[in-house]
Enzyme design. Sequence first.
Site, short mmCIF file in Angstrom:
data_model
loop_
_atom_site.label_atom_id
_atom_site.label_comp_id
_atom_site.label_asym_id
_atom_site.label_seq_id
_atom_site.Cartn_x
_atom_site.Cartn_y
_atom_site.Cartn_z
N HIS A 401 64.99 81.18 -3.67
CA HIS A 401 66.27 81.52 -3.05
C HIS A 401 66.67 82.98 -3.27
O HIS A 401 67.66 83.44 -2.70
CB HIS A 401 67.37 80.59 -3.58
N ASP A 405 66.59 82.46 2.26
CA ASP A 405 67.86 81.74 2.37
C ASP A 405 67.64 80.37 2.98
O ASP A 405 66.58 80.09 3.55
CB ASP A 405 68.85 82.55 3.21
#
Length: 429
Positions: A401, A405
């Site tokens: 992450h 995204d």
Amino acid sequence: MATVEMVMPKMGESIIEGTILTWLKSEGEAIEQDESVLEVATDKVDTEVPSSHAGVLKKILAKEGDVIAVGAPIAIIEVEGETEEKSESAASNNDKDIQKEELIAAAPAQTAALVAERPASNISDDRFYSPLVLSIAKEEGIDKAELATIPGTGKDGRVTKNDMLSYLKTRGSNPVSASTIASPKASPSISAGDEIIEMDRMRKMISERMVESKRISPHVTSFVEADVTNIVLWRNKVKDAYKQKEGEPITFTPFFIEAVAKAIQDFPMINISVDGDKIIKKKDINIGVAVALPSGNLIVPVIRKANELNLVGLSKKVNDLAARARARANKLSPDELSGGTYTISNVGSFGNVMGTPIIMQPQVAILAVGAITKKPAVVETPTGDVIAIRHKMFLSHSYDHRVVDGSLGGMFVKRVAEYLEAFDINTKL
């Protein structure tokens, strides 16, 4: 008779050292050129090393358990001839073990950091500690002062892996440092009848890498269910003819690799790695496939430029790598286990419907493919919706992450599912 030095061979682009596991030949034995004379372990694979010359194994210079730099001499071979010769690689290694600065320059970032943290030694100011020894010391909470008290049996008093393991067996009776007392490791209780099993080298390596990956990458996982009925029906239709024609089975794995390779071309920012605050966008699509070994450990051979192979080519590559990975003496080279840009783990082969896999560093994403199961599902037809039995599976996409995204991670795995569902049942072999 002349003598030549046999050196630790280069076994991959990122390999800078190897651990001597077993000598297959003894001093005084005759050996043929290219005959296997020892087994060596690297941080990627265990492999047999062939002799560089034919002759007699005159002297073994590296003992079992020693960690030897690539290019350093490991044995002396007596060959026919009158003049004594030396290998070019050995000439540059005749002084002492490879220097700290050289190792840092040649090593990947993680190894370089370990070497840079080399503990001071009270036994010898210039005693070298290999990354493996430093890793064991860190894992066991052995500080610099305690490490310096461990006697080494390697060259120039060097501490080997076996020295560390021997020390740990008797460590309980030795005085411990203040820092160790201040931060004790949690230990499980042991009851009568419990069996204590020592981790093998590969299991330790896997443990370290998985913990390191979770520390480096904030993992997020997205899930998608895919209808793979067309793939199942097509494979059932052609598998017998395929085996007769190609001499090997066709599994579902090539279909998954093909779909992932196509999706990466649509979303190239999945095919990246991170170097500090820089993102490296990979040109080649090199897909690793996790393979379960008879020991229960996992190994991940890599299919390079997977997007350039058709379904048959992928099938042959998968079967070849898996067979050699599962061989009694692992027949994969270190280069076949490195350079991956994305990884697939088939948890469905164990009957699992989904999983949350851990990313293979320095990659940023990994896909777990679950078991294919029959389910009732609503199917749209020109005359209306009907309920039909379909072959379905879950895809679990774990991603880093920091750089991927949720939108990209989710769209990517959805695209993989779309490619699987769009498989043409009329495809010709």
